[in-house]
Design an enzyme around this catalytic site. Structure first.
Site, PDB file in Angstrom:
ATOM      1  N   ASP A 241      -0.483 -12.885   6.405  1.00  0.00           N
ATOM      2  CA  ASP A 241      -1.867 -12.588   6.058  1.00  0.00           C
ATOM      3  C   ASP A 241      -2.746 -13.179   7.167  1.00  0.00           C
ATOM      4  OD1 ASP A 241      -4.457 -12.556   5.037  1.00  0.00           O
ATOM      5  OD2 ASP A 241      -3.785 -12.925   2.976  1.00  0.00           O
ATOM      6  N   GLY A 242      -3.557 -12.354   7.775  1.00  0.00           N
ATOM      7  CA  GLY A 242      -4.396 -12.799   8.887  1.00  0.00           C
ATOM      8  C   GLY A 242      -5.311 -13.952   8.499  1.00  0.00           C
TER       9      GLY A 242
ATOM     10  N   ASP B  22      -8.593  -5.591  13.293  1.00  0.00           N
ATOM     11  CA  ASP B  22      -8.257  -4.159  13.275  1.00  0.00           C
ATOM     12  C   ASP B  22      -7.705  -3.865  11.884  1.00  0.00           C
ATOM     13  OD1 ASP B  22      -7.268  -1.635  13.700  1.00  0.00           O
ATOM     14  OD2 ASP B  22      -5.889  -2.192  15.300  1.00  0.00           O
ATOM     15  N   SER B  23      -8.614  -3.841  10.929  1.00  0.00           N
ATOM     16  CA  SER B  23      -8.195  -3.861   9.521  1.00  0.00           C
ATOM     17  C   SER B  23      -8.323  -2.501   8.855  1.00  0.00           C
ATOM     18  CB  SER B  23      -9.097  -4.833   8.765  1.00  0.00           C
ATOM     19  OG  SER B  23     -10.402  -4.314   8.758  1.00  0.00           O
ATOM     20  N   THR B  24      -7.726  -2.412   7.691  1.00  0.00           N
ATOM     21  CA  THR B  24      -7.990  -1.277   6.805  1.00  0.00           C
ATOM     22  C   THR B  24      -9.378  -1.471   6.191  1.00  0.00           C
ATOM     23  OG1 THR B  24      -6.586  -2.575   5.336  1.00  0.00           O
ATOM     24  CG2 THR B  24      -5.656  -0.549   6.132  1.00  0.00           C
TER      25      THR B  24
ATOM     26  N   HIS C 244      -8.600   2.526  19.752  1.00  0.00           N
ATOM     27  CA  HIS C 244      -7.830   1.419  20.340  1.00  0.00           C
ATOM     28  C   HIS C 244      -8.428   0.925  21.656  1.00  0.00           C
ATOM     29  CE1 HIS C 244      -4.524   2.942  17.566  1.00  0.00           C
ATOM     30  NE2 HIS C 244      -4.965   1.807  17.092  1.00  0.00           N
TER      31      HIS C 244
ATOM     32  N   GLN D 108       0.823  -1.217   0.000  1.00  0.00           N
ATOM     33  CA  GLN D 108       0.000   0.000   0.000  1.00  0.00           C
ATOM     34  C   GLN D 108       0.857   1.266   0.000  1.00  0.00           C
ATOM     35  OE1 GLN D 108      -2.252  -1.137   3.441  1.00  0.00           O
ATOM     36  NE2 GLN D 108      -0.398  -1.731   4.518  1.00  0.00           N
TER      37      GLN D 108
ATOM     38  N   ASP E 287      -0.117  -0.550  13.772  1.00  0.00           N
ATOM     39  CA  ASP E 287       0.360   0.599  14.556  1.00  0.00           C
ATOM     40  C   ASP E 287       0.640   0.212  16.007  1.00  0.00           C
ATOM     41  OD1 ASP E 287      -2.285   0.735  15.882  1.00  0.00           O
ATOM     42  OD2 ASP E 287      -2.955   1.444  13.927  1.00  0.00           O
TER      43      ASP E 287
END
Ligand code: SAM
Length: 281
Positions: A145-146, A162-164, A70, A39, A94
């Site tokens: 990769d989750g 907690d994804s994009t 969070h 990305q 993050d």
């Protein structure tokens, strides 16, 4: 660079949130701008919200409002359990979710499964207050990769997605098949929480996620939080389990330090405005 209201030249970061909606923040400087294998990654210093991380042009986190997201994506599921021990975060490079999870003294292992190592490196360099707990001996960072990682995972008390946004590598994180795999990776009392975008702007996505979770879990609930730098400022999280959830007795007596989450909010966050209630019907 644009001409500001003062007539002086100014630099702004703009997130185009939809075809007809954007968020603009005047910035002091660009600290990092690069293309990773996954990305476009950007770190800028904004005037209003402090340091900001964007991926593919979308705000992920800012120094000034990161605690809302969070705290709410972690404490709400963790406080539904008496003694959560093993937790995984899918995405979340993050490190903010890991920081909050490790505030729970019963947690023995917190796994971060992030596809893009450069997000973690950037967080360590530019967001030390967010990534602070990644060096904790209970934190385990996996660059994977989750979707694949979860297939071999077992006995997790909580899995946090907690994804994009649902584009590119994150697309599969919003699908029924992924939720079914997650159900197999959780303990019997285990809980899944996933960020589910804005009830104002992403209703079809919320319905798709809700239906996907219902193929694998008997209980699916939605709760909300106010996150100023995310599209519409009104954000949601879907929580799924195979047993009815209620706040653990330890919730009221907690001495965990937070800035947004409170013991009362643990229950109140599930009280929904009517249009959101209808979304879950
Ligand atoms: N709080 C944020 C939000 O809602 O905007 C999300 C923050 S976090 C930085 C999202 C992370 O998910 C990104 O770093 C991205 O690389 C990661 N990611 C996307 N798809 C993934 C996948 N399939 N497996 C693991 N991590 C993934």
């Amino acid at each position: 660079m644009v001409l500001g209201r003062t007539g002086k030249s100014e630099t702004w970061f703009t997130e185009y949130q939809t075809d007809s909606l954007s968020l603009g923040l005047r910035i002091h400087s660009v600290l990092q701008s690069k293309t990773t294998g996954f990305q476009e990654l950007l770190v800028v210093e904004t005037e209003t919200y402090g340091r900001l991380l964007a991926l593919d042009g979308a705000v992920q986190t800012t120094a000034r409002d990161e605690y809302v997201y969070h705290e709410m994506i972690t404490h709400v599921p963790l406080f539904m359990l008496d003694a959560p021990k093993k937790v995984a975060v899918i995405g979340g490079g993050d490190g903010g979710a890991i920081r909050e999870i490790l505030k729970h003294p019963t947690v023995e292992e917190a796994h971060l499964v992030e596809i893009d190592a450069e997000v973690v490196d950037t967080a360590r360099q530019y967001f030390p207050e967010i990534s602070v707990a990644l060096g904790d001996p209970r934190a385990h960072v996996h660059y994977a990769d989750g979707i694949e990682w979860v297939k071999n995972a077992r006995d997790l008390d909580v899995i946090i997605v907690d994804s994009t946004d649902p584009v590119g590598a994150a697309q599969g994180l919003f699908q029924a098949q992924f939720y079914q795999t997650i159900a197999g990776a959780l303990t019997q009392d285990g809980i899944l929480v996933a960020q589910s975008e804005s009830p104002f702007l992403h209703q079809d996505l919320i319905r798709q996620m809700r239906d996907g979770m219902r193929t694998a879990f008997s209980e699916v609930r939605l709760y909300c939080a106010a996150i100023p730098t995310y599209p519409s400022g009104f954000w949601s999280f879907l929580m799924a389990s195979n047993h009815p959830t209620a706040p653990s007795a330890r919730t009221m007596g907690t001495n965990i330090e937070t800035r947004y989450w409170t013991p009362d909010l643990q229950t109140a966050a599930f009280v929904l405005p009517r249009f959101v209630e209808e979304l879950m019907a």
